[in-house]
Design a protein around this motif. Structure first.
Motif, PDB file in Angstrom:
ATOM      1  N   UNK A  22       0.821  -1.194   0.000  1.00 11.61           N
ATOM      2  CA  UNK A  22       0.000   0.000   0.000  1.00 11.61           C
ATOM      3  C   UNK A  22       0.870   1.264   0.000  1.00 11.61           C
ATOM      4  N   UNK A  23       2.028   1.222   0.630  1.00 16.32           N
ATOM      5  CA  UNK A  23       2.905   2.389   0.700  1.00 16.32           C
ATOM      6  C   UNK A  23       3.633   2.632  -0.613  1.00 16.32           C
ATOM      7  N   UNK A  24       3.802   1.623  -1.438  1.00 12.85           N
ATOM      8  CA  UNK A  24       4.538   1.759  -2.681  1.00 12.85           C
ATOM      9  C   UNK A  24       3.542   1.816  -3.841  1.00 12.85           C
ATOM     10  N   UNK A  25       2.655   2.789  -3.774  1.00 15.08           N
ATOM     11  CA  UNK A  25       1.679   2.983  -4.845  1.00 15.08           C
ATOM     12  C   UNK A  25       2.354   3.774  -5.965  1.00 15.08           C
ATOM     13  N   UNK A  26       2.361   3.296  -7.194  1.00 12.47           N
ATOM     14  CA  UNK A  26       3.048   4.004  -8.278  1.00 12.47           C
ATOM     15  C   UNK A  26       2.460   5.391  -8.543  1.00 12.47           C
ATOM     16  N   UNK A  27       1.180   5.596  -8.349  1.00 13.62           N
ATOM     17  CA  UNK A  27       0.586   6.918  -8.552  1.00 13.62           C
ATOM     18  C   UNK A  27       1.094   7.911  -7.515  1.00 13.62           C
ATOM     19  N   UNK A  28       1.263   7.452  -6.292  1.00 10.45           N
ATOM     20  CA  UNK A  28       1.759   8.307  -5.218  1.00 10.45           C
ATOM     21  C   UNK A  28       3.190   8.764  -5.515  1.00 10.45           C
ATOM     22  N   UNK A  29       4.032   7.857  -5.963  1.00  6.88           N
ATOM     23  CA  UNK A  29       5.418   8.207  -6.288  1.00  6.88           C
ATOM     24  C   UNK A  29       5.469   9.176  -7.465  1.00  6.88           C
ATOM     25  N   UNK A  30       4.619   8.977  -8.433  1.00  2.62           N
ATOM     26  CA  UNK A  30       4.591   9.872  -9.586  1.00  2.62           C
ATOM     27  C   UNK A  30       4.162  11.278  -9.200  1.00  2.62           C
ATOM     28  N   UNK A  31       3.163  11.380  -8.326  1.00  6.19           N
ATOM     29  CA  UNK A  31       2.699  12.694  -7.867  1.00  6.19           C
ATOM     30  C   UNK A  31       3.780  13.402  -7.071  1.00  6.19           C
ATOM     31  N   UNK A  33       7.012  12.986  -7.388  1.00  2.00           N
ATOM     32  CA  UNK A  33       8.060  13.372  -8.327  1.00  2.00           C
ATOM     33  C   UNK A  33       7.670  14.642  -9.086  1.00  2.00           C
ATOM     34  N   UNK A  34       6.433  14.726  -9.537  1.00  4.43           N
ATOM     35  CA  UNK A  34       5.962  15.907 -10.265  1.00  4.43           C
ATOM     36  C   UNK A  34       5.972  17.128  -9.348  1.00  4.43           C
ATOM     37  N   UNK A  35       5.514  16.971  -8.094  1.00  2.66           N
ATOM     38  CA  UNK A  35       5.506  18.093  -7.154  1.00  2.66           C
ATOM     39  C   UNK A  35       6.921  18.569  -6.870  1.00  2.66           C
ATOM     40  N   UNK A  36       7.845  17.644  -6.679  1.00  2.00           N
ATOM     41  CA  UNK A  36       9.240  18.009  -6.424  1.00  2.00           C
ATOM     42  C   UNK A  36       9.845  18.720  -7.633  1.00  2.00           C
ATOM     43  N   UNK A  37       9.534  18.247  -8.830  1.00  2.00           N
ATOM     44  CA  UNK A  37      10.046  18.892 -10.044  1.00  2.00           C
ATOM     45  C   UNK A  37       9.494  20.306 -10.185  1.00  2.00           C
ATOM     46  N   UNK A  38       8.222  20.519  -9.863  1.00  3.06           N
ATOM     47  CA  UNK A  38       7.638  21.864  -9.933  1.00  3.06           C
ATOM     48  C   UNK A  38       8.275  22.809  -8.920  1.00  3.06           C
ATOM     49  N   UNK A  39       8.542  22.329  -7.735  1.00  2.35           N
ATOM     50  CA  UNK A  39       9.172  23.164  -6.701  1.00  2.35           C
ATOM     51  C   UNK A  39      10.577  23.555  -7.134  1.00  2.35           C
ATOM     52  N   UNK A  40      11.339  22.607  -7.644  1.00  2.00           N
ATOM     53  CA  UNK A  40      12.707  22.911  -8.087  1.00  2.00           C
ATOM     54  C   UNK A  40      12.683  23.891  -9.254  1.00  2.00           C
ATOM     55  N   UNK A  41      11.757  23.714 -10.184  1.00  2.00           N
ATOM     56  CA  UNK A  41      11.642  24.633 -11.320  1.00  2.00           C
ATOM     57  C   UNK A  41      11.304  26.047 -10.858  1.00  2.00           C
ATOM     58  N   UNK A  42      10.370  26.174  -9.909  1.00  2.00           N
ATOM     59  CA  UNK A  42      10.002  27.497  -9.398  1.00  2.00           C
ATOM     60  C   UNK A  42      11.180  28.155  -8.692  1.00  2.00           C
ATOM     61  N   UNK A  43      11.933  27.395  -7.909  1.00  2.00           N
ATOM     62  CA  UNK A  43      13.100  27.957  -7.221  1.00  2.00           C
ATOM     63  C   UNK A  43      14.169  28.414  -8.214  1.00  2.00           C
TER      64      UNK A  43
END
Length: 153
Positions: A22-31, A33-43
């Motif tokens: 349950x903790x290793x849901x592929x959708x959760x990891x993808x979300x 990753x996308x959130x982290x990429x958006x934060x790094x791009x904004x910075x």
């Protein structure tokens, strides 16, 4: 007795397997990753924008020198010794790309400020062939406000 121990151990291992999956849901990891990429791009965007807007030491010194010369020009040309004093208020650029200096002239009576008025000078450097062009090649346009009483405060 041996069989009871083995069933207990099987149930414990089965529950641990379900929590891991349950903790290793592929959708959760993808979300994530996308959130982290958006934060790094904004910075990174903010950092590059700030670096582009920051003035160098030389630019700030040039602006400081220009402001000092503008203050001296206003004081020398629009003050009357002992009677009126002119002080620079603002330096700006109009929509027509003309440089302007805004200043206040204060009239004194017995060393006490009595009246003041706003004035503005526009340096119109695009119109070099004007009859009021000065030596630097720019035309001058002035605006003079009305005299107003200085408040006693």
């Amino acid at each position: 007795m041996a069989t009871k121990k083995s069933t207990k151990s099987k149930t414990k291992s089965n529950t641990s397997k379900t929590t891991r999956s349950a903790a290793v849901d592929p959708n959760y990891c993808g979300k994530c990753f996308v959130a982290l990429a958006l934060i790094i791009t904004a910075l990174l965007f903010g950092l590059f924008y700030y670096m582009g807007q920051a003035k160098t030491h030389e630019e700030s010194k040039r602006l400081e020198a220009f402001e000092t010369l503008a203050r001296a020009y206003i004081y020398d040309n629009y003050s009357k010794e002992g009677v009126e004093v002119a002080n620079l208020d603002n330096i700006g650029i109009t929509e027509d790309d003309d440089l302007y200096l805004e200043f206040t002239v204060t009239k004194y009576e017995e060393h006490i400020p009595a009246l003041h008025r706003k004035q503005r000078i526009h340096f119109q450097c695009d119109d070099n062939d004007q009859p009021n062009a000065i030596k630097i090649g720019c035309g001058l346009a002035t605006w003079i406000g009305e005299w107003e009483e200085v408040s006693k405060e």
